[in-house]
Design a protein around this motif. Structure first.
Motif, PDB file in Angstrom:
ATOM      1  N   PHE A 189       0.884  -1.142   0.007  1.00 31.65           N
ATOM      2  CA  PHE A 189      -0.152   0.042   0.102  1.00 31.65           C
ATOM      3  C   PHE A 189       0.877   1.228   0.078  1.00 31.65           C
ATOM      4  O   PHE A 189       1.343   1.747   1.167  1.00 31.65           O
ATOM      5  N   PRO A 190       1.399   1.743  -1.236  1.00 34.15           N
ATOM      6  CA  PRO A 190       2.030   3.080  -1.371  1.00 34.15           C
ATOM      7  C   PRO A 190       0.966   4.077  -1.021  1.00 34.15           C
ATOM      8  O   PRO A 190       0.371   4.624  -1.935  1.00 34.15           O
ATOM      9  N   GLU A 191       1.360   4.861   0.159  1.00 34.56           N
ATOM     10  CA  GLU A 191       0.322   6.102   0.404  1.00 34.56           C
ATOM     11  C   GLU A 191       0.848   7.328  -0.273  1.00 34.56           C
ATOM     12  O   GLU A 191       1.997   7.563  -0.482  1.00 34.56           O
ATOM     13  N   ALA A 192      -0.294   8.004  -0.463  1.00 37.07           N
ATOM     14  CA  ALA A 192       0.001   9.293  -0.938  1.00 37.07           C
ATOM     15  C   ALA A 192       0.687   9.460  -2.527  1.00 37.07           C
ATOM     16  O   ALA A 192       1.316  10.364  -2.425  1.00 37.07           O
ATOM     17  N   MET A 193       0.353   8.561  -3.336  1.00 40.20           N
ATOM     18  CA  MET A 193       1.064   8.650  -4.596  1.00 40.20           C
ATOM     19  C   MET A 193       0.067   9.955  -5.251  1.00 40.20           C
ATOM     20  O   MET A 193      -0.887  10.045  -5.095  1.00 40.20           O
ATOM     21  N   ARG A 194       1.068  10.624  -6.066  1.00 41.30           N
ATOM     22  CA  ARG A 194       0.549  11.623  -6.652  1.00 41.30           C
ATOM     23  C   ARG A 194       0.294  11.790  -7.996  1.00 41.30           C
ATOM     24  O   ARG A 194      -0.352  12.525  -8.596  1.00 41.30           O
ATOM     25  N   SER A 195       0.477  10.536  -8.626  1.00 38.95           N
ATOM     26  CA  SER A 195       0.330  10.377 -10.182  1.00 38.95           C
ATOM     27  C   SER A 195       0.049   9.075 -10.529  1.00 38.95           C
ATOM     28  O   SER A 195       0.684   8.091  -9.831  1.00 38.95           O
ATOM     29  N   LEU A 196      -0.584   8.861 -11.604  1.00 38.46           N
ATOM     30  CA  LEU A 196      -0.446   7.447 -12.181  1.00 38.46           C
ATOM     31  C   LEU A 196       0.893   6.862 -12.505  1.00 38.46           C
ATOM     32  O   LEU A 196       1.329   5.604 -12.268  1.00 38.46           O
ATOM     33  N   GLU A 197       1.930   7.833 -12.910  1.00 41.43           N
ATOM     34  CA  GLU A 197       3.192   7.383 -13.202  1.00 41.43           C
ATOM     35  C   GLU A 197       3.898   6.781 -11.764  1.00 41.43           C
ATOM     36  O   GLU A 197       4.655   5.860 -11.935  1.00 41.43           O
ATOM     37  N   LYS A 219      -3.633  13.870  -1.282  1.00 41.06           N
ATOM     38  CA  LYS A 219      -2.511  14.246  -2.135  1.00 41.06           C
ATOM     39  C   LYS A 219      -2.830  13.530  -3.424  1.00 41.06           C
ATOM     40  O   LYS A 219      -2.133  13.916  -4.460  1.00 41.06           O
ATOM     41  N   SER A 220      -3.385  12.725  -3.592  1.00 39.72           N
ATOM     42  CA  SER A 220      -3.643  12.132  -4.928  1.00 39.72           C
ATOM     43  C   SER A 220      -4.684  12.498  -5.733  1.00 39.72           C
ATOM     44  O   SER A 220      -5.726  13.028  -5.075  1.00 39.72           O
ATOM     45  N   ASP A 221      -4.748  12.436  -6.945  1.00 39.23           N
ATOM     46  CA  ASP A 221      -5.843  12.999  -7.725  1.00 39.23           C
ATOM     47  C   ASP A 221      -6.801  11.657  -7.877  1.00 39.23           C
ATOM     48  O   ASP A 221      -6.322  10.528  -7.163  1.00 39.23           O
ATOM     49  N   LEU A 222      -8.272  11.971  -7.805  1.00 44.11           N
ATOM     50  CA  LEU A 222      -8.934  10.912  -7.979  1.00 44.11           C
ATOM     51  C   LEU A 222      -9.102  10.271  -8.987  1.00 44.11           C
ATOM     52  O   LEU A 222      -9.851  10.501 -10.020  1.00 44.11           O
ATOM     53  N   PHE A 223      -8.196   9.258  -9.268  1.00 45.20           N
ATOM     54  CA  PHE A 223      -8.299   8.610 -10.663  1.00 45.20           C
ATOM     55  C   PHE A 223      -9.366   7.360 -10.545  1.00 45.20           C
ATOM     56  O   PHE A 223      -9.799   6.932  -9.757  1.00 45.20           O
ATOM     57  N   SER A 224      -9.878   7.163 -11.978  1.00 40.80           N
ATOM     58  CA  SER A 224     -10.615   6.257 -12.145  1.00 40.80           C
ATOM     59  C   SER A 224     -10.359   4.786 -11.996  1.00 40.80           C
ATOM     60  O   SER A 224      -9.180   4.590 -12.051  1.00 40.80           O
ATOM     61  N   VAL A 225     -11.323   4.055 -11.828  1.00 40.86           N
ATOM     62  CA  VAL A 225     -10.943   2.599 -11.669  1.00 40.86           C
ATOM     63  C   VAL A 225     -10.120   2.053 -13.056  1.00 40.86           C
ATOM     64  O   VAL A 225      -9.142   1.328 -12.938  1.00 40.86           O
ATOM     65  N   ASP A 226     -10.745   2.589 -14.060  1.00 43.22           N
ATOM     66  CA  ASP A 226     -10.017   2.320 -15.563  1.00 43.22           C
ATOM     67  C   ASP A 226      -8.499   2.577 -15.718  1.00 43.22           C
ATOM     68  O   ASP A 226      -7.615   1.875 -15.916  1.00 43.22           O
TER      69      ASP A 226
END
Length: 300
Positions: A189-197, A219-226
């Motif tokens: 569980f890598p916490e507070a990732m800031r990007s998909l990269e 800290k993270s954008d709200l990325f979609s499941v996809d």
């Protein structure tokens, strides 16, 4: 009727089998047992139990004030109410490595499918706040080794959470994740990732499942499941979302009571009594006592 028909060990086995397929599993956060049943009814793959939610439910901040007894007790109440596997937030394990070992066995006994142990120092804080501090690699590894050594059911998921990215950067997070996997962690569980990269970088660094935390206002954008599936994430949680929505709706309803003196205008936003009774399976209790369920409720 009453609780889950699937024994905890079977939930764990089925969960590990499904996790091994590589598909992305969705674990919304349950803020009470009834919401866990609703998560199941809507077709999700699992239930997440957030330490922040458990603290907030007690009116406390998420700084490590809850005890193992409180967390395990509430976790048991939630996990037993659904056929889905439930993963719980075990903070830093509630003490030193021996305490971590006791934590894992207690959570096993409570019927959880897995737990994550983090590498923050005590007192900890929400993973998406500034000013966090993490323990050294040696302590973090000892926590995970203690957890792995203590479990009696090999299918109980030991997940290692690392908050080090916000302190020392992504490369440190990748190194810490590798060390935690070497210590026996089943997932990261890598916490507070800031990007998909950044998620993709952690995915490439380890050969175990990884989890994405899609908490709002963090800290993270709200990325979609996809989007998360495309970068190799295996589990996604929305830990506090349902509580935030419920509390927001409650606040608006209280404002309406103040302004209008009644809640007639809010009826369309409420869960109907018929839906509630369906969710709690009221009718099945009639098998034991015909005097319990001898009425009909319509939505007209």
């Amino acid at each position: 009727m009453l609780y889950s028909h699937t024994p905890p060990a079977e939930k764990r086995r089925l969960f590990r089998e499904r996790l091994a397929t590589g598909e992305l599993l969705r674990f919304p956060g349950a803020f009470n047992p009834l919401s866990a049943r609703l998560i199941e009814q809507k077709g999700f793959e699992g239930v997440y139990i957030s330490g922040a939610v458990l603290s907030a439910d007690l009116g406390l901040p998420d700084i490590g004030l809850t005890t193992l007894t409180e967390v395990a007790g509430r976790g048991q109440q939630i996990a037993r109410m659904t056929e889905l596997p439930a993963i719980i937030d075990a903070d830093t394990g509630f003490g030193e490595p021996m305490n971590v070992a006791r934590t894992i066995q207690t959570l096993e006994d409570a019927g959880l499918a897995g737990a994550h142990i983090e590498d923050q120092i005590n007192p900890k804080r929400c993973g998406h706040l500034d000013g966090k501090a993490v323990v050294g690699s040696d302590t973090a590894v000892k926590r995970i080794r203690a957890a792995v050594d203590a479990r009696r059911d090999e299918n109980f998921l030991i997940m290692a959470r690392t908050d080090i990215a916000a302190v020392d950067g992504l490369e440190a997070a990748k190194d810490r994740a590798k060390a935690l996997v070497d210590a026996g962690a089943d997932a990261i569980f890598p916490e507070a990732m800031r990007s998909l990269e950044e998620f993709a970088a952690v995915r490439d660094a380890v050969d175990v499942p990884i989890l994405a935390n899609m908490t709002e206002f963090g800290k993270s954008d709200l990325f979609s499941v996809d989007q998360l599936r495309d970068v190799g994430v295996n589990i996604v949680i929305w830990p506090v979302s349902m509580l935030r929505i419920a509390m927001g709706a409650t606040g608006r309803a209280l404002d309406t009571l103040i302004d209008e003196g009644h809640l007639t205008s809010k009826l369309g936003e409420m869960q109907h009594r018929a839906d509630l009774y369906d969710l709690i399976d009221y009718e099945s209790y009639n098998h034991f006592d015909s005097g319990v369920f001898n009425f009909t409720i319509t939505k007209e």
